[in-house]
Design a protein around this motif. Structure first.
Motif, PDB file in Angstrom:
ATOM      1  N   VAL A   1       0.858  -1.179   0.000  1.00 16.66           N
ATOM      2  CA  VAL A   1       0.000   0.000   0.000  1.00 16.66           C
ATOM      3  C   VAL A   1       0.899   1.236   0.000  1.00 16.66           C
ATOM      4  N   PHE A   2       0.688   2.090  -1.001  1.00 15.04           N
ATOM      5  CA  PHE A   2       1.434   3.334  -1.107  1.00 15.04           C
ATOM      6  C   PHE A   2       0.520   4.498  -0.742  1.00 15.04           C
ATOM      7  N   ASN A   3       1.059   5.435   0.017  1.00 16.23           N
ATOM      8  CA  ASN A   3       0.332   6.649   0.366  1.00 16.23           C
ATOM      9  C   ASN A   3       0.530   7.666  -0.748  1.00 16.23           C
ATOM     10  N   ILE A   4      -0.561   8.238  -1.205  1.00 15.17           N
ATOM     11  CA  ILE A   4      -0.538   9.229  -2.271  1.00 15.17           C
ATOM     12  C   ILE A   4      -1.099  10.542  -1.734  1.00 15.17           C
ATOM     13  N   LYS A   5      -0.444  11.634  -2.076  1.00 11.30           N
ATOM     14  CA  LYS A   5      -0.878  12.969  -1.640  1.00 11.30           C
ATOM     15  C   LYS A   5      -0.998  13.052  -0.126  1.00 11.30           C
ATOM     16  N   GLY A   6       0.086  12.716   0.566  1.00 14.78           N
ATOM     17  CA  GLY A   6       0.094  12.839   2.022  1.00 14.78           C
ATOM     18  C   GLY A   6      -0.908  11.944   2.713  1.00 14.78           C
ATOM     19  N   ASN A   7      -1.128  10.765   2.152  1.00 16.32           N
ATOM     20  CA  ASN A   7      -2.017   9.757   2.719  1.00 16.32           C
ATOM     21  C   ASN A   7      -3.494  10.077   2.495  1.00 16.32           C
ATOM     22  N   LYS A   8      -3.797  11.060   1.658  1.00 13.57           N
ATOM     23  CA  LYS A   8      -5.196  11.345   1.317  1.00 13.57           C
ATOM     24  C   LYS A   8      -5.751  10.247   0.411  1.00 13.57           C
ATOM     25  N   TYR A   9      -4.877   9.664  -0.397  1.00 10.82           N
ATOM     26  CA  TYR A   9      -5.240   8.586  -1.307  1.00 10.82           C
ATOM     27  C   TYR A   9      -4.356   7.377  -1.036  1.00 10.82           C
ATOM     28  N   ARG A  10      -4.854   6.205  -1.432  1.00 12.04           N
ATOM     29  CA  ARG A  10      -4.097   4.962  -1.273  1.00 12.04           C
ATOM     30  C   ARG A  10      -4.036   4.239  -2.608  1.00 12.04           C
ATOM     31  N   LEU A  11      -2.882   3.650  -2.862  1.00 14.45           N
ATOM     32  CA  LEU A  11      -2.651   2.840  -4.048  1.00 14.45           C
ATOM     33  C   LEU A  11      -2.221   1.463  -3.567  1.00 14.45           C
ATOM     34  N   VAL A  12      -3.001   0.434  -3.922  1.00 14.28           N
ATOM     35  CA  VAL A  12      -2.691  -0.937  -3.521  1.00 14.28           C
ATOM     36  C   VAL A  12      -2.235  -1.690  -4.766  1.00 14.28           C
ATOM     37  N   VAL A  13      -1.083  -2.324  -4.645  1.00  9.16           N
ATOM     38  CA  VAL A  13      -0.568  -3.122  -5.757  1.00  9.16           C
ATOM     39  C   VAL A  13      -0.211  -4.516  -5.265  1.00  9.16           C
ATOM     40  N   LYS A  14      -0.219  -5.439  -6.185  1.00  9.31           N
ATOM     41  CA  LYS A  14       0.253  -6.796  -5.932  1.00  9.31           C
ATOM     42  C   LYS A  14       1.537  -6.946  -6.739  1.00  9.31           C
ATOM     43  N   ILE A  15       2.586  -7.439  -6.104  1.00 11.57           N
ATOM     44  CA  ILE A  15       3.875  -7.514  -6.778  1.00 11.57           C
ATOM     45  C   ILE A  15       4.329  -8.957  -6.947  1.00 11.57           C
ATOM     46  N   ASN A  16       4.679  -9.293  -8.188  1.00 13.96           N
ATOM     47  CA  ASN A  16       5.345 -10.556  -8.480  1.00 13.96           C
ATOM     48  C   ASN A  16       6.810 -10.185  -8.682  1.00 13.96           C
ATOM     49  N   TYR A  17       7.600 -10.353  -7.625  1.00 14.96           N
ATOM     50  CA  TYR A  17       9.000  -9.916  -7.648  1.00 14.96           C
ATOM     51  C   TYR A  17       9.820 -10.680  -8.685  1.00 14.96           C
ATOM     52  N   LYS A  18       9.590 -11.964  -8.792  1.00 21.23           N
ATOM     53  CA  LYS A  18      10.374 -12.789  -9.709  1.00 21.23           C
ATOM     54  C   LYS A  18      10.139 -12.399 -11.165  1.00 21.23           C
ATOM     55  N   MET A  19       8.888 -12.162 -11.530  1.00 20.68           N
ATOM     56  CA  MET A  19       8.538 -11.835 -12.914  1.00 20.68           C
ATOM     57  C   MET A  19       8.618 -10.333 -13.206  1.00 20.68           C
ATOM     58  N   LYS A  20       8.837  -9.514 -12.168  1.00 25.69           N
ATOM     59  CA  LYS A  20       8.920  -8.044 -12.327  1.00 25.69           C
ATOM     60  C   LYS A  20       7.615  -7.476 -12.876  1.00 25.69           C
ATOM     61  N   ILE A  21       6.509  -7.924 -12.262  1.00 32.02           N
ATOM     62  CA  ILE A  21       5.186  -7.453 -12.666  1.00 32.02           C
ATOM     63  C   ILE A  21       4.486  -6.857 -11.447  1.00 32.02           C
ATOM     64  N   ILE A  22       3.887  -5.701 -11.641  1.00 31.43           N
ATOM     65  CA  ILE A  22       3.099  -5.052 -10.598  1.00 31.43           C
ATOM     66  C   ILE A  22       1.669  -4.911 -11.117  1.00 31.43           C
ATOM     67  N   TYR A  23       0.738  -5.402 -10.342  1.00 33.87           N
ATOM     68  CA  TYR A  23      -0.684  -5.328 -10.683  1.00 33.87           C
ATOM     69  C   TYR A  23      -1.333  -4.250  -9.815  1.00 33.87           C
ATOM     70  N   ILE A  24      -1.907  -3.254 -10.440  1.00 33.74           N
ATOM     71  CA  ILE A  24      -2.624  -2.236  -9.681  1.00 33.74           C
ATOM     72  C   ILE A  24      -3.968  -2.823  -9.289  1.00 33.74           C
ATOM     73  N   ARG A  25      -4.199  -2.910  -7.998  1.00 35.29           N
ATOM     74  CA  ARG A  25      -5.417  -3.550  -7.493  1.00 35.29           C
ATOM     75  C   ARG A  25      -6.464  -2.541  -7.017  1.00 35.29           C
ATOM     76  N   PHE A  26      -6.020  -1.350  -6.558  1.00 35.80           N
ATOM     77  CA  PHE A  26      -6.963  -0.372  -6.016  1.00 35.80           C
ATOM     78  C   PHE A  26      -6.302   1.000  -5.990  1.00 35.80           C
ATOM     79  N   ILE A  27      -7.080   2.012  -6.339  1.00 38.68           N
ATOM     80  CA  ILE A  27      -6.705   3.408  -6.121  1.00 38.68           C
ATOM     81  C   ILE A  27      -7.950   4.083  -5.572  1.00 38.68           C
ATOM     82  N   GLY A  28      -7.790   4.783  -4.469  1.00 38.10           N
ATOM     83  CA  GLY A  28      -8.939   5.473  -3.908  1.00 38.10           C
ATOM     84  C   GLY A  28      -8.554   6.337  -2.735  1.00 38.10           C
ATOM     85  N   THR A  29      -9.551   6.992  -2.195  1.00 41.10           N
ATOM     86  CA  THR A  29      -9.318   7.832  -1.025  1.00 41.10           C
ATOM     87  C   THR A  29      -9.047   6.947   0.192  1.00 41.10           C
TER      88      THR A  29
END
Length: 105
Positions: free
Chosen positions: A65-93
């Motif tokens: 979970v990444f904090n966006i705009k001083g934690n006003k928004y959240r970005l949730v990703v799923k990471i496959n480290y071995k394959m170097k793939i990031i899946y965006i799962r959620f963006i919202g307040t």
């Protein structure tokens, strides 16, 4: 001299980011910066993520979970480290984030 290759992280999908920041313009600069930084990241494990983004939260289900705009928004990703793939799962307040199960989304 050896040949060097840049291996970019594949982010699925940038369209989700663009669609979101077109509706929430105040997030555009930070989401674009995140995208460009992460595309060139060399993350092999969650500790590598934390080294770059100290405020990121490593949670279950290979999610971060990444904090966006001083934690006003959240970005949730799923990471496959071995394959170097990031899946965006959620963006919202932050309020919307509290209503989801970030480990399963």
């Amino acid at each position: 001299m050896g040949t060097y290759y840049i291996i970019y992280v594949h982010i699925i999908s940038k369209k989700k980011l663009v669609d979101y920041y077109n509706k929430h313009i105040e997030t555009k600069n930070q989401l674009e910066a995140w995208y460009h930084e992460v595309r060139e990241a060399e993350w092999n494990n969650p500790q590598d993520v934390k080294e770059k983004y100290r405020s990121a939260s490593i949670i279950g289900g290979k999610r971060v979970v990444f904090n966006i705009k001083g934690n006003k928004y959240r970005l949730v990703v799923k990471i496959n480290y071995k394959m170097k793939i990031i899946y965006i799962r959620f963006i919202g307040t932050h309020k919307e984030y509290k209503k989801i199960n970030a480990e399963e989304i």
